[in-house]
Design a protein around this motif. Structure first.
Motif, PDB file in Angstrom:
ATOM      1  N   GLY A 110       6.391   6.814   0.104  1.00  0.00           N
ATOM      2  CA  GLY A 110       7.669   6.648   0.777  1.00  0.00           C
ATOM      3  C   GLY A 110       7.992   5.191   1.027  1.00  0.00           C
ATOM      4  O   GLY A 110       7.350   4.285   0.476  1.00  0.00           O
ATOM      5  N   ASN A 111       9.007   4.983   1.854  1.00  0.00           N
ATOM      6  CA  ASN A 111       9.439   3.636   2.210  1.00  0.00           C
ATOM      7  C   ASN A 111       8.854   3.255   3.554  1.00  0.00           C
ATOM      8  O   ASN A 111       8.800   4.072   4.477  1.00  0.00           O
ATOM      9  CB  ASN A 111      10.970   3.572   2.260  1.00  0.00           C
ATOM     10  CG  ASN A 111      11.484   2.153   2.385  1.00  0.00           C
ATOM     11  OD1 ASN A 111      11.351   1.521   3.426  1.00  0.00           O
ATOM     12  ND2 ASN A 111      12.084   1.658   1.314  1.00  0.00           N
ATOM     13  N   VAL A 112       8.422   1.999   3.666  1.00  0.00           N
ATOM     14  CA  VAL A 112       7.749   1.563   4.886  1.00  0.00           C
ATOM     15  C   VAL A 112       8.651   1.654   6.112  1.00  0.00           C
ATOM     16  O   VAL A 112       8.173   1.705   7.255  1.00  0.00           O
ATOM     17  CB  VAL A 112       7.215   0.127   4.705  1.00  0.00           C
ATOM     18  CG1 VAL A 112       8.356  -0.883   4.726  1.00  0.00           C
ATOM     19  CG2 VAL A 112       6.177  -0.213   5.759  1.00  0.00           C
ATOM     20  N   SER A 113       9.965   1.695   5.907  1.00  0.00           N
ATOM     21  CA  SER A 113      10.902   1.740   7.031  1.00  0.00           C
ATOM     22  C   SER A 113      11.195   3.164   7.527  1.00  0.00           C
ATOM     23  O   SER A 113      11.878   3.335   8.532  1.00  0.00           O
ATOM     24  CB  SER A 113      12.221   1.069   6.628  1.00  0.00           C
ATOM     25  OG  SER A 113      12.829   1.766   5.555  1.00  0.00           O
TER      26      SER A 113
ATOM     27  N   ILE B  88       6.621   7.399   8.554  1.00  0.00           N
ATOM     28  CA  ILE B  88       5.727   6.893   7.506  1.00  0.00           C
ATOM     29  C   ILE B  88       4.295   6.701   8.006  1.00  0.00           C
ATOM     30  O   ILE B  88       3.333   6.908   7.264  1.00  0.00           O
ATOM     31  CB  ILE B  88       6.274   5.582   6.886  1.00  0.00           C
ATOM     32  CG1 ILE B  88       5.581   5.309   5.552  1.00  0.00           C
ATOM     33  CG2 ILE B  88       6.123   4.416   7.839  1.00  0.00           C
ATOM     34  CD1 ILE B  88       5.848   6.328   4.491  1.00  0.00           C
ATOM     35  N   ASN B  89       4.130   6.320   9.265  1.00  0.00           N
ATOM     36  CA  ASN B  89       2.776   6.138   9.807  1.00  0.00           C
ATOM     37  C   ASN B  89       2.012   7.457   9.835  1.00  0.00           C
ATOM     38  O   ASN B  89       0.818   7.513   9.510  1.00  0.00           O
ATOM     39  CB  ASN B  89       2.840   5.541  11.211  1.00  0.00           C
ATOM     40  CG  ASN B  89       3.233   4.070  11.194  1.00  0.00           C
ATOM     41  OD1 ASN B  89       3.080   3.391  10.183  1.00  0.00           O
ATOM     42  ND2 ASN B  89       3.757   3.583  12.314  1.00  0.00           N
ATOM     43  N   GLU B  90       2.708   8.523  10.233  1.00  0.00           N
ATOM     44  CA  GLU B  90       2.066   9.833  10.257  1.00  0.00           C
ATOM     45  C   GLU B  90       1.682  10.272   8.849  1.00  0.00           C
ATOM     46  O   GLU B  90       0.611  10.842   8.624  1.00  0.00           O
ATOM     47  CB  GLU B  90       3.009  10.868  10.886  1.00  0.00           C
ATOM     48  CG  GLU B  90       3.209  10.720  12.386  1.00  0.00           C
ATOM     49  CD  GLU B  90       4.167   9.583  12.750  1.00  0.00           C
ATOM     50  OE1 GLU B  90       4.802   9.017  11.819  1.00  0.00           O
ATOM     51  OE2 GLU B  90       4.277   9.273  13.943  1.00  0.00           O
ATOM     52  N   ARG B  91       2.570   9.990   7.886  1.00  0.00           N
ATOM     53  CA  ARG B  91       2.272  10.356   6.498  1.00  0.00           C
ATOM     54  C   ARG B  91       1.080   9.583   5.959  1.00  0.00           C
ATOM     55  O   ARG B  91       0.244  10.116   5.223  1.00  0.00           O
ATOM     56  CB  ARG B  91       3.503  10.097   5.621  1.00  0.00           C
ATOM     57  CG  ARG B  91       4.297  11.357   5.328  1.00  0.00           C
ATOM     58  CD  ARG B  91       5.392  11.080   4.336  1.00  0.00           C
ATOM     59  NE  ARG B  91       6.531  10.455   4.973  1.00  0.00           N
ATOM     60  CZ  ARG B  91       7.540   9.881   4.319  1.00  0.00           C
ATOM     61  NH1 ARG B  91       7.491   9.814   2.997  1.00  0.00           N
ATOM     62  NH2 ARG B  91       8.560   9.367   4.956  1.00  0.00           N
ATOM     63  N   LEU B  92       1.014   8.302   6.335  1.00  0.00           N
ATOM     64  CA  LEU B  92      -0.086   7.461   5.872  1.00  0.00           C
ATOM     65  C   LEU B  92      -1.420   7.975   6.411  1.00  0.00           C
ATOM     66  O   LEU B  92      -2.398   8.101   5.659  1.00  0.00           O
ATOM     67  CB  LEU B  92       0.140   6.014   6.318  1.00  0.00           C
ATOM     68  CG  LEU B  92      -0.945   5.005   5.920  1.00  0.00           C
ATOM     69  CD1 LEU B  92      -1.033   4.886   4.401  1.00  0.00           C
ATOM     70  CD2 LEU B  92      -0.654   3.641   6.539  1.00  0.00           C
ATOM     71  N   CYS B  93      -1.465   8.272   7.696  1.00  0.00           N
ATOM     72  CA  CYS B  93      -2.696   8.779   8.300  1.00  0.00           C
ATOM     73  C   CYS B  93      -3.079  10.142   7.740  1.00  0.00           C
ATOM     74  O   CYS B  93      -4.261  10.432   7.495  1.00  0.00           O
ATOM     75  CB  CYS B  93      -2.546   8.860   9.818  1.00  0.00           C
ATOM     76  SG  CYS B  93      -2.490   7.243  10.627  1.00  0.00           S
ATOM     77  N   ALA B  94      -2.080  10.980   7.514  1.00  0.00           N
ATOM     78  CA  ALA B  94      -2.344  12.303   6.946  1.00  0.00           C
ATOM     79  C   ALA B  94      -2.905  12.183   5.528  1.00  0.00           C
ATOM     80  O   ALA B  94      -3.793  12.958   5.130  1.00  0.00           O
ATOM     81  CB  ALA B  94      -1.060  13.125   6.938  1.00  0.00           C
TER      82      ALA B  94
ATOM     83  N   LEU C 187       0.819  -1.199   0.000  1.00  0.00           N
ATOM     84  CA  LEU C 187       0.000   0.000   0.000  1.00  0.00           C
ATOM     85  C   LEU C 187       0.861   1.261   0.000  1.00  0.00           C
ATOM     86  O   LEU C 187       0.654   2.170  -0.818  1.00  0.00           O
ATOM     87  CB  LEU C 187      -0.920   0.001   1.228  1.00  0.00           C
ATOM     88  CG  LEU C 187      -1.780   1.252   1.424  1.00  0.00           C
ATOM     89  CD1 LEU C 187      -2.831   1.357   0.326  1.00  0.00           C
ATOM     90  CD2 LEU C 187      -2.437   1.254   2.800  1.00  0.00           C
ATOM     91  N   ILE C 188       1.830   1.317   0.883  1.00  0.00           N
ATOM     92  CA  ILE C 188       2.651   2.522   1.048  1.00  0.00           C
ATOM     93  C   ILE C 188       3.609   2.732  -0.114  1.00  0.00           C
ATOM     94  O   ILE C 188       3.718   3.840  -0.656  1.00  0.00           O
ATOM     95  CB  ILE C 188       3.433   2.448   2.376  1.00  0.00           C
ATOM     96  CG1 ILE C 188       2.460   2.591   3.561  1.00  0.00           C
ATOM     97  CG2 ILE C 188       4.513   3.522   2.448  1.00  0.00           C
ATOM     98  CD1 ILE C 188       3.100   2.351   4.907  1.00  0.00           C
ATOM     99  N   GLU C 189       4.288   1.673  -0.518  1.00  0.00           N
ATOM    100  CA  GLU C 189       5.367   1.813  -1.495  1.00  0.00           C
ATOM    101  C   GLU C 189       4.903   1.687  -2.946  1.00  0.00           C
ATOM    102  O   GLU C 189       5.422   2.388  -3.825  1.00  0.00           O
ATOM    103  CB  GLU C 189       6.462   0.780  -1.212  1.00  0.00           C
ATOM    104  CG  GLU C 189       7.125   0.964   0.151  1.00  0.00           C
ATOM    105  CD  GLU C 189       8.224  -0.051   0.413  1.00  0.00           C
ATOM    106  OE1 GLU C 189       8.506  -0.875  -0.486  1.00  0.00           O
ATOM    107  OE2 GLU C 189       8.805  -0.027   1.521  1.00  0.00           O
ATOM    108  N   ASP C 190       3.938   0.805  -3.217  1.00  0.00           N
ATOM    109  CA  ASP C 190       3.559   0.525  -4.606  1.00  0.00           C
ATOM    110  C   ASP C 190       2.244   1.174  -5.029  1.00  0.00           C
ATOM    111  O   ASP C 190       2.092   1.552  -6.198  1.00  0.00           O
ATOM    112  CB  ASP C 190       3.459  -0.985  -4.834  1.00  0.00           C
ATOM    113  CG  ASP C 190       4.779  -1.697  -4.615  1.00  0.00           C
ATOM    114  OD1 ASP C 190       5.816  -1.022  -4.651  1.00  0.00           O
ATOM    115  OD2 ASP C 190       4.780  -2.922  -4.407  1.00  0.00           O
ATOM    116  N   VAL C 191       1.283   1.270  -4.127  1.00  0.00           N
ATOM    117  CA  VAL C 191      -0.022   1.818  -4.487  1.00  0.00           C
ATOM    118  C   VAL C 191      -0.056   3.331  -4.293  1.00  0.00           C
ATOM    119  O   VAL C 191      -0.293   4.092  -5.235  1.00  0.00           O
ATOM    120  CB  VAL C 191      -1.141   1.145  -3.659  1.00  0.00           C
ATOM    121  CG1 VAL C 191      -2.493   1.776  -3.998  1.00  0.00           C
ATOM    122  CG2 VAL C 191      -1.177  -0.351  -3.931  1.00  0.00           C
TER     123      VAL C 191
END
Length: 332
Positions: free
Chosen positions: A76-79, A83-89, A68-72
């Motif tokens: 960014g990179n899951v590591s 990244i969690n804050e970016r995903l929620c934002a 979800l994070i890297e390909d869809v």
């Protein structure tokens, strides 16, 4: 002693996390497919600001989260530490929150999809004993990819199948794109995408002509049409209208002869290949618009003829075969 126990516990947790979204195909053969509701975790993490849901996404479904994070979404990179804050934002956008709510409401019950996938995969497993049965999950891709495939993992985006009349789609998609965004497209899209991943097109060989492409795509769709028990309705399987169905049946011989005479079948020109395999119905033949994906439909017809000529050919042999040139002189 305490350190040993801690290490052991961490190992168990890590092992469990890996196994949550990656299982051996054989373990699911005698069981019904159950769709993992990853989309609900996404909704809880974003709309409800649930840290436990976000933690579960990362610990129990690490591969789905990485895809979800890297390909869809490609955010960014899951590591990366934030990244969690970016995903929620990313999902906090009001339009996306409404999209997620509508998708959750539309797909409360996954049973029809689960039944269809169960029947299809069990049939494939009988035909191909080594066939890997994937873990299947639903997600919200923010109108990005409809289907994603990982290592023994198959995910579909419920926000891409809310129905062609869904108001938001009209802002971002052409009419020919919206016609494929109905719930009944989930099963064929999932199965074709998964078979494409297991039996990729041989681009690095000599078999790269339009004929090779339509036979490749045609054989995959032909197999899926039979898995879904739609062997006598290729056109409906491709989402054709009644008018397009009639056009195909009426003009297939004329079109085939024209493709042969124009030298299109043996062309490697990407533009020619795209004209026959793209869903945009912009190609014109004798003053009339050709139905979209006409090359895929033609490939399904050719595959059907090929299987009639080779009655002992198994599904596994068909999917593995790349050379169909012994049928290229077919007469419709």
């Amino acid at each position: 002693m305490i350190r040993i126990v801690s290490i052991l516990l961490l190992s168990i947790i890590a092992f469990s996390a890996c196994q949550s979204d990656k299982q051996k195909g054989d373990t699911l053969f005698d069981k019904d497919i159950k769709v993992v509701r990853y989309d609900r975790l996404q909704y809880e993490a974003s709309a409800l600001n649930s840290f436990s849901a976000l933690q579960k996404m990362n610990l129990e479904y690490p591969q789905a989260t990485r895809l979800l994070i890297e390909d869809v979404l490609m955010i960014g990179n899951v590591s990366e530490p934030d990244i969690n804050e970016r995903l929620c934002a990313y999902y906090s956008d009001t339009i996306l929150l409404q999209l997620m709510a509508d998708a959750e409401s539309k797909f409360k019950d996954m049973e029809p999809i689960e039944q269809g996938l169960t029947e299809a995969f069990k049939t494939l497993k009988k035909e191909i004993p080594s066939f890997p049965i994937p873990v299947v999950y639903s997600q919200v891709s923010a109108l990005n990819q409809s289907v994603v495939v990982g290592d023994s993992l198959l995910g579909f985006s419920i926000d891409k199948y809310l129905g062609e009349d869904y108001p938001l789609y009209e802002r971002y998609y052409y009419s020919y794109q919206r016609r494929t965004m109905n719930p009944d497209r989930i099963l064929p899209d999932c199965l074709t995408s998964y078979l494409y991943s297991l039996y990729p097109f041989p681009w690095l060989t000599e078999y790269r002509t339009l004929f090779d492409v339509i036979m490749y795509r045609g054989k995959i769709h032909w197999v899926v049409s039979r898995l879904l028990k739609k062997s006598k309705s290729y056109e409906s399987f491709l989402g054709y209208t009644k008018e397009e169905i009639l056009w195909c049946r009426k003009n297939k011989k004329i079109l085939w002869d024209w493709m042969v005479n124009q030298g299109h079948l043996w062309s490697k020109d990407p533009m020619i290949i795209r004209a026959y395999t793209h869903p945009d119905p912009s190609m014109v033949f004798k003053g009339e618009k050709i139905p979209p994906l006409i090359g895929v439909w033609m490939g399904m017809e050719l595959t059907d003829l090929y299987m009639q000529q080779h009655p002992n050919l198994t599904i596994e042999e068909l999917l593995s075969r790349i050379d169909f040139r012994d049928i290229r002189n077919v007469k419709f």
